[in-house]
Scaffold this motif. Structure first.
Motif, PDB file in Angstrom:
ATOM      1  N   GLY A  36       0.797  -1.223   0.000  1.00 33.85           N
ATOM      2  CA  GLY A  36       0.000   0.000   0.000  1.00 33.85           C
ATOM      3  C   GLY A  36       0.828   1.271   0.000  1.00 33.85           C
ATOM      4  O   GLY A  36       0.288   2.371   0.121  1.00 33.85           O
ATOM      5  N   SER A  51      -3.347   5.773  -0.038  1.00 31.84           N
ATOM      6  CA  SER A  51      -4.714   5.758   0.471  1.00 31.84           C
ATOM      7  C   SER A  51      -5.613   4.981  -0.482  1.00 31.84           C
ATOM      8  O   SER A  51      -5.424   5.027  -1.701  1.00 31.84           O
ATOM      9  CB  SER A  51      -5.215   7.197   0.583  1.00 31.84           C
ATOM     10  OG  SER A  51      -6.603   7.230   0.769  1.00 31.84           O
ATOM     11  N   LYS A  52      -6.621   4.322   0.078  1.00 32.31           N
ATOM     12  CA  LYS A  52      -7.603   3.637  -0.749  1.00 32.31           C
ATOM     13  C   LYS A  52      -8.379   4.633  -1.611  1.00 32.31           C
ATOM     14  O   LYS A  52      -9.031   4.253  -2.584  1.00 32.31           O
ATOM     15  CB  LYS A  52      -8.585   2.848   0.126  1.00 32.31           C
ATOM     16  CG  LYS A  52      -7.977   1.626   0.769  1.00 32.31           C
ATOM     17  CD  LYS A  52      -9.015   0.881   1.597  1.00 32.31           C
ATOM     18  CE  LYS A  52      -8.401  -0.324   2.273  1.00 32.31           C
ATOM     19  NZ  LYS A  52      -9.376  -1.056   3.092  1.00 32.31           N
ATOM     20  N   THR A  55      -6.309   5.063  -6.071  1.00 28.57           N
ATOM     21  CA  THR A  55      -5.784   3.769  -6.497  1.00 28.57           C
ATOM     22  C   THR A  55      -5.654   3.706  -8.012  1.00 28.57           C
ATOM     23  O   THR A  55      -6.298   4.472  -8.747  1.00 28.57           O
ATOM     24  CB  THR A  55      -6.694   2.609  -6.043  1.00 28.57           C
ATOM     25  OG1 THR A  55      -7.953   2.724  -6.696  1.00 28.57           O
ATOM     26  CG2 THR A  55      -6.890   2.598  -4.540  1.00 28.57           C
ATOM     27  N   TYR A  64      -1.711   1.975  -4.303  1.00 24.14           N
ATOM     28  CA  TYR A  64      -2.291   3.088  -3.547  1.00 24.14           C
ATOM     29  C   TYR A  64      -1.354   4.286  -3.660  1.00 24.14           C
ATOM     30  O   TYR A  64      -0.128   4.123  -3.708  1.00 24.14           O
ATOM     31  CB  TYR A  64      -2.421   2.747  -2.063  1.00 24.14           C
ATOM     32  CG  TYR A  64      -3.482   1.737  -1.692  1.00 24.14           C
ATOM     33  CD1 TYR A  64      -4.353   1.176  -2.621  1.00 24.14           C
ATOM     34  CD2 TYR A  64      -3.629   1.353  -0.371  1.00 24.14           C
ATOM     35  CE1 TYR A  64      -5.318   0.266  -2.244  1.00 24.14           C
ATOM     36  CE2 TYR A  64      -4.602   0.430   0.017  1.00 24.14           C
ATOM     37  CZ  TYR A  64      -5.438  -0.102  -0.928  1.00 24.14           C
ATOM     38  OH  TYR A  64      -6.387  -1.009  -0.550  1.00 24.14           O
TER      39      TYR A  64
END
Length: 155
Positions: A36, A51-52, A55, A64
């Motif tokens: 991530g 961060s989600k 993406t 991410y």
């Protein structure tokens, strides 16, 4: 009350230290790349979690990013940001002819390319492969690139 708070803070600190040294596969079983971490942020000199909210998919993996700008930069030119050796430890490829997992907080940028490294427990000690890489970058970089076609196809 102070002792409970102290124990809690010590536990949090130990958990953070263990987590910081966690070794991961470049792409996990869920398809998340580099744990991530934002592959574009490395080029600013920082290992930063993405961060989600931002993406991008590339070659079946999900990346991410810390910002929309980083995601957009990646989607325009992924090859500029992807780590070498499919994200495996560069030292492992060069020095041991194998794929080691990586600690996403241990990295180097050489000639505009991202290299990631194993940095964690090994035989009861901490092994930070980036230290040897830093002392022998030219030699190890050349060896890793020469060995990667064979190592890539190994299990």
């Amino acid at each position: 009350m102070k002792s409970i708070k102290s124990i809690f803070l010590l536990g949090v600190a130990l958990f953070a230290m263990i987590g910081a040294q966690a070794q991961i596969d470049p792409v996990d079983k869920n398809g998340l790349a580099i744990g991530g971490y934002d592959v574009v942020a490395y080029f600013s000199g920082a290992a930063q979690k993405g961060s989600k909210s931002y993406t991008a998919k590339h070659n079946g993996a999900t990346y991410y990013f810390a910002s929309k700008a980083n995601r957009d930069a990646f989607t325009k030119a992924p090859s500029n940001y992807l780590p070498q050796f499919d994200g495996y430890c560069a030292w492992g490829v060069a020095a041991k002819d194998t794929k080691f997992p990586i600690n996403p907080e241990t990295f180097d940028i050489v000639d505009g390319k991202l290299y990631l490294f194993y940095n964690g427990p090994f035989d009861g000690k901490t092994l930070d492969t980036s230290l040897d890489w830093g002392q022998r970058t030219t030699e190890l970089k050349k060896a890793a690139h020469a060995k990667w076609p064979t190592v890539k196809n190994s299990k």
